[in-house]
Write an enzyme that holds these catalytic residues in place. Structure first.
Site, short mmCIF file in Angstrom:
data_model
loop_
_atom_site.label_atom_id
_atom_site.label_comp_id
_atom_site.label_asym_id
_atom_site.label_seq_id
_atom_site.Cartn_x
_atom_site.Cartn_y
_atom_site.Cartn_z
CD GLU A 1 -0.98 23.37 -20.09
OE1 GLU A 1 0.54 22.24 -20.17
OE2 GLU A 1 -0.73 24.26 -19.97
CD GLU B 1 2.74 23.75 -16.53
OE1 GLU B 1 4.22 24.54 -16.15
OE2 GLU B 1 2.03 23.33 -16.69
C1 GBH Z 1 4.67 23.46 -19.85
O1 GBH Z 1 5.14 23.61 -18.75
C2 GBH Z 1 3.59 24.57 -19.90
O2 GBH Z 1 1.85 25.22 -19.40
C3 GBH Z 1 3.53 24.93 -21.68
O3 GBH Z 1 2.93 26.38 -22.21
C4 GBH Z 1 4.32 24.42 -22.38
O4 GBH Z 1 4.11 24.53 -23.78
C5 GBH Z 1 4.02 22.66 -22.00
O5 GBH Z 1 4.01 22.72 -20.66
C6 GBH Z 1 5.43 21.83 -22.72
O6 GBH Z 1 6.65 22.07 -22.20
O7 GBH Z 1 11.59 19.97 -14.69
O8 GBH Z 1 13.16 18.29 -14.93
O9 GBH Z 1 10.22 17.75 -14.77
C7 GBH Z 1 5.33 22.21 -18.48
C8 GBH Z 1 6.31 22.21 -17.87
C9 GBH Z 1 8.87 21.67 -17.17
C10 GBH Z 1 7.17 19.65 -17.82
C11 GBH Z 1 9.49 20.37 -17.62
C12 GBH Z 1 7.52 18.88 -17.16
C13 GBH Z 1 10.31 18.24 -17.27
C14 GBH Z 1 11.89 18.02 -16.73
N1 GBH Z 1 7.50 21.29 -17.77
N2 GBH Z 1 9.47 19.74 -17.66
S1 GBH Z 1 11.76 18.59 -15.33
#
Ligand code: GBH
Length: 457
Positions: free
Chosen positions: A356, A170
């Site tokens: 994921e 990511e």
């Molecule tokens: C992943 O990130 C990671 O790789 C992992 O380490 C983590 O534990 C897992 O997901 C769960 O969070 O940005 O407005 O769309 C995910 C990144 C960031 C995706 C926040 C969903 C929601 C708000 N995430 N996002 S927004």
């Protein structure tokens, strides 16, 4: 029991996986000669972590790797996705390797193989060594060489047993949350001045891919987290805001890899990427497969003229949400639409791996058994969406659940549980949830359906 709606549309040989990352599960931070990472630094800032926790002991997985391996094997996974922390391997982010850490991951790979689960490592799941960050981290081009050197060390030790590698997890989160708004480590708030970190990460991935390929026949990819961007209102302003968000979250990461070019940043008044001769060719040639993490769509509206960024992220109307609330809307069809859109824009898409997908829901800290029907529904919906995308011709080959275990959810500490397995963070006890049994049964029945199909051919 929730039905498995799309089993039959998943091709024979479709692979099933589950994921974790080192900092979120391992504990014993700093042990065995490990250096510090930006997360060790970030979590010390007052108020940085919601519950004030420190990711130690988390799931205590560094000391008890067998526990995780047997849970992965019990699911019948084809592969287990885990990460290797750079600062454990190279405490200062450069120079000689810390053999104790390499021994540990080598043993871990063997444990997985003995249990019949293929190891699928990620070389960078957000843990930049503090020493490299101090020199500028992803803002600095030299970090590309540091990362390629680190990759070569790990591949030299483990490469004889690894078929495919993920380089970066990511990069969009590192750029947007880490360097632009500061919601993740290293906590910088550079807004659009964070954009050079995009190019340096993609180039670091490409140089690491060269190191991996020069070592043997393993394949390489990275994993981009993509979101499906929806304008709140069907107005020119909101469509424009959505297009900008789509560009900085998705396309600035996908297009260099898939088409060898960046989107037109100048059209948005943004500075060009720090591209040098040969960079884009190297990036374009750098993937054998394309990883996608998907969690949620994002609804966007135009911000007031006074705002430093021209869009606002708002709740997605009319859909259910996860344990994070309106920030994480649930819309499985967004995954289907995103995959089909990506394939339409890039018809020669390499094999796609969903690296994921998963969700947190409010669950007790202590539990004999968690009946997580909401998680089962979330996963079933997204697996169905993948089946629909495959039926439409998108070459998806693998699905990965985030996460095998409840773990330390970065700035949210222990307050969000994503696991198929419940973890008691006081005792370390692991208890499979209903979703664990469901996923195990789904994998078994998808496999036997595929075997029956083969027989009748
Ligand atoms: C992943 O990130 C990671 O790789 C992992 O380490 C983590 O534990 C897992 O997901 C769960 O969070 O940005 O407005 O769309 C995910 C990144 C960031 C995706 C926040 C969903 C929601 C708000 N995430 N996002 S927004």
């Amino acid at each position: 029991m929730t039905a498995v709606p799309t089993r039959s549309s998943l091709p024979a040989g479709f692979r099933w996986s589950a994921a974790t990352s080192a900092f979120q599960i391992e504990g014993v931070r700093g042990a065995e000669g490990s250096g510090r990472s930006i997360w060790d630094d970030y979590l010390e800032a007052p108020g940085a972590i919601k519950d004030g926790s420190t990711a130690d002991p988390a799931c205590d997985s560094y000391r008890h790797p067998e526990a995780d391996v047997s849970l992965a094997a019990g699911l019948g996974l084809d592969r287990y996705r885990f990460s290797i922390p750079w600062a454990r391997v190279q405490p200062d982010g450069r120079g000689a390797a810390n053999t104790a850490a390499l021994d540990h991951y080598s043993r871990f790979v063997d444990l997985l193989l003995e249990a019949g689960v293929d190891p699928f490592p990620t070389l960078y799941h957000w843990e930049m060594p503090s020493a490299v960050e101090a020199e500028g981290g992803w803002l600095r081009r030299d970090t590309v060489d540091r990362f390629a050197d680190y990759a070569a060390i790990v591949v030299d030790r483990l490469g004889d047993r690894i078929a495919q590698w993920y380089t970066l997890n990511e990069p969009a989160m590192t750029t947007l949350q880490g360097y632009a708004v500061g919601a993740l480590a290293p906590g910088k708030q550079l807004l659009f001045d964070a954009l050079p970190t995009v190019h340096h990460q993609l180039l670091a991935h490409a140089r690491a891919a060269e190191a991996i390929r020069s070592h043997g026949s393993a394949q390489v990819g990275l994993v981009n987290n993509h979101t499906w961007v929806l304008p709140l209102n069907d107005t020119a302003e909101d469509r424009r805001a959505a297009a900008l968000y789509d560009m900085i979250h998705n396309r600035v990461f996908s297009e260099p890899l898939l088409a060898g070019r960046y989107p037109d940043l100048a059209a948005w008044g943004l500075p060009a990427m720090p591209v040098q001769d040969g960079d884009l060719e190297a990036i374009r040639a750098s993937i054998d497969f394309y990883g996608i993490n998907f969690y949620n769509p994002t609804t966007v509206t135009a911000a007031d003229a006074s705002s430093p960024i021209p869009f606002d992220i708002v709740p997605t109307p009319g859909v259910a949400v996860t344990g994070f609330g309106p920030e994480w809307p649930i819309m499985p069809e967004a995954l289907r639409d995103l995959l089909i859109d990506l394939h339409t824009r890039h018809p020669h898409l390499p094999p796609v791996i969903i690296g994921e997908n998963g969700a947190s829901f409010p669950e007790p800290d202590r539990a004999a058994r968690v009946e997580d029907a909401d998680r089962i529904g979330y996963l079933a919906g997204h697996i169905a969406a993948v089946g629909e995308a495959i039926a439409a011709g998108v070459p998806v080959e693998e699905f990965t659940v985030w996460s095998l275990l409840d773990n330390w959810e970065w700035a949210d500490g222990y307050t969000q549980r994503f696991g198929l397995v419940h973890v008691d963070f006081e005792t370390g006890e692991r208890t499979p949830k209903a979703s664990y049994d469901w996923y195990r049964d789904l994998i078994a029945s998808a496999r036997s359906a595929a075997a029956r199909q083969e027989e009748t051919r």
